[in-house]
Design an enzyme around this catalytic site. Structure first.
Site, PDB file in Angstrom:
ATOM      1  N   LYS A   5       0.839  -1.193   0.000  1.00 38.85           N
ATOM      2  CA  LYS A   5       0.000   0.000   0.000  1.00 38.85           C
ATOM      3  C   LYS A   5       0.878   1.250   0.000  1.00 38.85           C
ATOM      4  CE  LYS A   5      -4.115  -1.776   0.001  1.00 38.85           C
ATOM      5  NZ  LYS A   5      -5.120  -1.490  -1.031  1.00 38.85           N
ATOM      6  N   LYS A  50     -12.711  -8.319  -7.779  1.00 33.02           N
ATOM      7  CA  LYS A  50     -13.125  -8.805  -6.470  1.00 33.02           C
ATOM      8  C   LYS A  50     -14.526  -9.385  -6.609  1.00 33.02           C
ATOM      9  CE  LYS A  50     -10.392  -5.561  -3.667  1.00 33.02           C
ATOM     10  NZ  LYS A  50      -9.568  -4.930  -4.696  1.00 33.02           N
TER      11      LYS A  50
END
Length: 331
Positions: free
Chosen positions: A107, A216
Site C-alpha cells: 500500500k 473482487k
C-alpha cells in the site's frame, strides 16, 4: 434465487473482527455471515458504500450460499502477501505472517504520509522479500497523473510488477499509461476501483487505460458476474479480496480457480491481517498458495463460538440488519 428477507435476517450473524494492523483506515472489520442451504456466505460491503453497491455484494453472497458457482479449472492459486502502509521497521514482521509468498502487494499514497515514506516501505520490502520477489504497489486512486509519474519514477528502479489504481479516473489511467510508455518506464497499470466501483467496468479496456484488471467477487456481484466482466475486458486478471473473513476469501478462491487464464498471484491472503476470524483455522496461504479444498473446508468450518465471541454490539447489529433490508429490496 433470492430468499425472502425474513429468511435472510434469521440466518444473519453480524461480527466485528479486530485487525492486527491498521489497513486503509480500518482497525476492525465488520461483516455479516449468512448460512444458506449451500453453506456459509459473507456479506460485508464497506460502511461508506451506498445501497446499490451493497446490493451487488448481497448478490455475491446469495450466489455462494443459495446458488451455484462456476466450476473450477484449477485446484490451487498463488497468493501475494499484503503489506499495509506501515513503517519500514514493521515490514519484516508483517511479511513473516505470509508463508512462502513470492509476491508482495504494498500500500502506498496513504493519507498523512509522503512519497519518502512509500519509497522507504517498498525499499525495505525488496530487501526482506529478496531480488526474485514480485513487488506491486497499490495507491487506491490517490495520485494525480503528475504525482503518479513522480512516484513511479522513484519506485520503478526497485522493480515493480505493476501499479494498481495509481489514479482515480479512467482518463487519468489512460494518460498515465501513455506517458509511462513515452518515458520508457516499464510499469504496467492495473485497474481496480475503475472496475469494481464503476457502472461501466468495460470502459477501462475500451479506452486502453490498463494492462490488467483486478477483480473482487463481492463488489462485482459474484463469481459468474466477475467471470463475464473479465471475459468482456479481454485483459489479464488478478483476483483480490475486500478485507474478507475466511468465508469471503473462499469466494475469491472460487473465482481465481474458475478463471480460464491466471498468470498472476492473487490478493487472497488478507486473513493474515485479521487478529480474529470466524473459523479456527483461518484461510491463509501455505507455501504461497491456497487450494479449493481448503477454501471449501473454511466455508464449512464457521465456528459458532466465534460468531458469539465477536458479535457486534446491538447498535451496529441493527445498523447492518437495516442495511440488509434496503439491499434486499433492490434485488
Amino acid at each position: 434465487m433470492i430468499p425472502e428477507l425474513a429468511d435472510l435476517l434469521e440466518v444473519a450473524h453480524v461480527v466485528r473482527l479486530p485487525m492486527r494492523v491498521r489497513f486503509r483506515g480500518v482497525t476492525a472489520r465488520e461483516a455479516v455471515l449468512l448460512r444458506g442451504p449451500r453453506g456459509w456466505a459473507e456479506w460485508a460491503p464497506f460502511p461508506e458504500y451506498d445501497d446499490a453497491d451493497a446490493a451487488r455484494w448481497l448478490s455475491s453472497a446469495l450466489e455462494l450460499g443459495w446458488g451455484e458457482v462456476p466450476a473450477p479449472v484449477r485446484t490451487e492459486v498463488g497468493v501475494n502477501a499484503t503489506l499495509p502502509a506501515v513503517g519500514p521497521e514493521q515490514v519484516e514482521a508483517v511479511l513473516a505472517r505470509y508463508d512462502g509468498c513470492r509476491t508482495v502487494k504494498i500500500k502506498v499514497a496513504e493519507r498523512g504520509q509522503d512519497l519518502d515514506d512509500d519509497v522507504a516501505r517498498v525499499t525495505e520490502a525488496r530487501r526482506v522479500a529478496g531480488p526474485g520477489a514480485r513487488l506491486r504497489v497499490d495507491a487506491n486512486g490517490a495520485w494525480s497523473v503528475d504525482d503518479a509519474l513522480t512516484a513511479l519514477t522513484r519506485l520503478a528502479p526497485l522493480g515493480l510488477e505493476y501499479a494498481e489504481q495509481p489514479c482515480a479516473s479512467v482518463e487519468e489511467l489512460a494518460q498515465l499509461r501513455r506517458t509511462l510508455a513515452r518515458r520508457g518506464l516499464d510499469v504496467p497499470v492495473a485497474a481496480d476501483e475503475s472496475i469494481r466501483r464503476s457502472d461501466d467496468p468495460l470502459r477501462v479496456a475500451r479506452e486502453h487505460a490498463a494492462d490488467l484488471v483486478v477483480v473482487k467477487v463481492a463488489p462485482l456481484g459474484g463469481v459468474a458476474a466477475a467471470l463475464r466482466i473479465v471475459a468482456a475486458c479481454g485483459l489479464p486478471a488478478v483476483v483480490s479480496s475486500a478485507l474478507d473473513t475466511s468465508v469471503g476469501l473462499a469466494a475469491g478462491v472460487a473465482l481465481a480457480a474458475a478463471l480460464p487464464q491466471l498468470d498472476h498471484d492473487c490478493g487472497l491472503g488478507t486473513a493474515a491481517l485479521l487478529d480474529a476470524d470466524v473459523v479456527r483455522d483461518p484461510l491463509v496461504p501455505l507455501a504461497g498458495r491456497l487450494t479449493t479444498a481448503r477454501a471449501a473446508a473454511a466455508r464449512a468450518a464457521v465456528d459458532p463460538a466465534r460468531l458469539t465471541a465477536y458479535r457486534a454490539g446491538a447498535e451496529r447489529e441493527q445498523w447492518w440488519r437495516d442495511r440488509l433490508t434496503r439491499a434486499h429490496a433492490l434485488l
